[in-house]
Design a protein around this motif. Structure first.
Motif, PDB file in Angstrom:
ATOM      1  N   GLU A 162     108.175 -32.408 -56.228  1.00  0.00           N
ATOM      2  CA  GLU A 162     108.128 -31.979 -54.827  1.00  0.00           C
ATOM      3  C   GLU A 162     107.680 -33.108 -53.907  1.00  0.00           C
ATOM      4  O   GLU A 162     108.018 -33.104 -52.720  1.00  0.00           O
ATOM      5  CB  GLU A 162     107.213 -30.772 -54.681  1.00  0.00           C
ATOM      6  N   LEU A 188     111.109 -34.665 -53.411  1.00  0.00           N
ATOM      7  CA  LEU A 188     111.990 -33.792 -52.625  1.00  0.00           C
ATOM      8  C   LEU A 188     111.469 -32.368 -52.657  1.00  0.00           C
ATOM      9  O   LEU A 188     111.442 -31.721 -53.712  1.00  0.00           O
ATOM     10  CB  LEU A 188     113.413 -33.823 -53.170  1.00  0.00           C
ATOM     11  N   TRP A 189     111.060 -31.894 -51.505  1.00  0.00           N
ATOM     12  CA  TRP A 189     110.693 -30.492 -51.339  1.00  0.00           C
ATOM     13  C   TRP A 189     111.393 -29.953 -50.104  1.00  0.00           C
ATOM     14  O   TRP A 189     111.382 -30.578 -49.035  1.00  0.00           O
ATOM     15  CB  TRP A 189     109.192 -30.299 -51.178  1.00  0.00           C
ATOM     16  N   LYS A 190     112.012 -28.798 -50.266  1.00  0.00           N
ATOM     17  CA  LYS A 190     112.632 -28.074 -49.164  1.00  0.00           C
ATOM     18  C   LYS A 190     112.440 -26.581 -49.421  1.00  0.00           C
ATOM     19  O   LYS A 190     112.420 -26.148 -50.579  1.00  0.00           O
ATOM     20  CB  LYS A 190     114.139 -28.380 -49.062  1.00  0.00           C
ATOM     21  N   PRO A 191     112.313 -25.778 -48.367  1.00  0.00           N
ATOM     22  CA  PRO A 191     112.198 -24.334 -48.586  1.00  0.00           C
ATOM     23  C   PRO A 191     113.403 -23.741 -49.320  1.00  0.00           C
ATOM     24  O   PRO A 191     113.289 -22.683 -49.941  1.00  0.00           O
ATOM     25  CB  PRO A 191     112.086 -23.773 -47.161  1.00  0.00           C
ATOM     26  N   ALA A 192     114.533 -24.440 -49.274  1.00  0.00           N
ATOM     27  CA  ALA A 192     115.775 -23.921 -49.864  1.00  0.00           C
ATOM     28  C   ALA A 192     115.832 -24.062 -51.379  1.00  0.00           C
ATOM     29  O   ALA A 192     116.714 -23.496 -52.017  1.00  0.00           O
ATOM     30  CB  ALA A 192     116.982 -24.623 -49.241  1.00  0.00           C
ATOM     31  N   GLN A 200     115.660 -18.707 -48.948  1.00  0.00           N
ATOM     32  CA  GLN A 200     115.517 -19.380 -47.655  1.00  0.00           C
ATOM     33  C   GLN A 200     116.615 -20.419 -47.407  1.00  0.00           C
ATOM     34  O   GLN A 200     116.598 -21.104 -46.384  1.00  0.00           O
ATOM     35  CB  GLN A 200     114.147 -20.045 -47.572  1.00  0.00           C
ATOM     36  N   ALA A 201     117.548 -20.545 -48.343  1.00  0.00           N
ATOM     37  CA  ALA A 201     118.645 -21.497 -48.164  1.00  0.00           C
ATOM     38  C   ALA A 201     119.545 -21.065 -47.010  1.00  0.00           C
ATOM     39  O   ALA A 201     119.891 -19.887 -46.876  1.00  0.00           O
ATOM     40  CB  ALA A 201     119.455 -21.596 -49.452  1.00  0.00           C
ATOM     41  N   ASP A 223     123.205 -25.257 -46.712  1.00  0.00           N
ATOM     42  CA  ASP A 223     122.531 -25.738 -47.917  1.00  0.00           C
ATOM     43  C   ASP A 223     123.380 -25.458 -49.147  1.00  0.00           C
ATOM     44  O   ASP A 223     123.957 -24.374 -49.289  1.00  0.00           O
ATOM     45  CB  ASP A 223     121.167 -25.041 -48.079  1.00  0.00           C
ATOM     46  N   PHE A 251     121.489 -31.215 -52.250  1.00  0.00           N
ATOM     47  CA  PHE A 251     120.123 -31.505 -52.679  1.00  0.00           C
ATOM     48  C   PHE A 251     120.096 -32.357 -53.951  1.00  0.00           C
ATOM     49  O   PHE A 251     119.167 -33.138 -54.152  1.00  0.00           O
ATOM     50  CB  PHE A 251     119.347 -30.205 -52.868  1.00  0.00           C
TER      51      PHE A 251
END
Length: 216
Positions: A47, A50-54, A119-120, A124, A129
């Motif tokens: 994370e 790379l961290w994303k809510p998706a 959440q994507a 997305d 990603f």
């Protein structure tokens, strides 16, 4: 979309550093590390890159590349957290000396994939990603410097691709007992999750988050 299509390819990330401390939560005063990196600490490294809510990372396996070695250290820690209402924190009054049993000269290969979350957004997708993670990890980019349990124990990293015969796990098998898996934040209060960790021929197989092997 099927569950399989929501799952990325499996990535392999080599991580290494001089020291590590994956603290056993049952140790209240002294910091004593688990024998190997925990799944939650491995997830934290991913994370940091790379961290994303998706997306949500899932660790599947950890290869231990170097023999498990220990070092004992006494160090100063601050025994209080500064309140937002306080004017400051006088460190000398809150300083505590604690002993720690840490790991030294560590190296692992983290095997992991990510899943798309609820959440994507419409824009997305997995490929977006996947390419983003590969690009960032190859360039050494991260949101913050990843670390091995404690922020002062920085973790180096590089992605692996192709054949890796020269990176063989240690020739060792042992039962590590119950290990912290991760924290479950789905309820009102965070709850620890546990699993029975074993090194088998130098590797620790990590169960899926919703597996019956993960206990509360």
């Amino acid at each position: 979309m099927s569950a399989e299509k929501l799952k990325s390819r499996t990535f392999r990330l080599k991580v290494w550093g001089e020291n590590a401390c994956f603290t056993r939560p049952e140790m209240k005063v002294e910091r004593v590390s688990y024998d190997v990196i925990t799944p939650s600490a491995a997830r934290g490294i991913l994370e940091a890159i790379l961290w994303k809510p998706a997306i949500r990372w899932q660790i599947t396996r950890i290869d231990v590349l170097k023999p498990i070695r220990w070092t004992s250290v006494r160090r100063n820690e601050v025994g209080a957290v500064m309140s937002p209402r306080a004017n400051g924190l006088f460190v000398e009054e809150q300083r505590q000396q604690r002993a720690g049993l840490f790991l030294r000269d560590v190296a692992y290969i983290i095997h992991a994939f990510f899943e798309m979350t609820a959440q994507a957004g419409d824009d997305d997708n997995l490929r977006k990603f996947e390419e983003m993670f590969l690009r960032r990890s190859e360039k050494g980019q991260c949101f913050h410097r990843p670390y091995f349990g404690c922020r002062e124990f920085a973790a180096n990293f590089e992605p692996l691709s192709g054949r890796i015969e020269d990176l063989k796990p240690i020739d060792e098998s042992r039962d590590l007992g119950f290990m912290l898996y991760d924290m479950d934040h789905s309820g009102e209060e965070p709850m620890p999750l546990w699993f029975r960790a074993k090194i088998q021929n130098g590797s620790v197989n990590v169960p899926l988050f919703n597996s019956t092997e993960v206990r509360r």
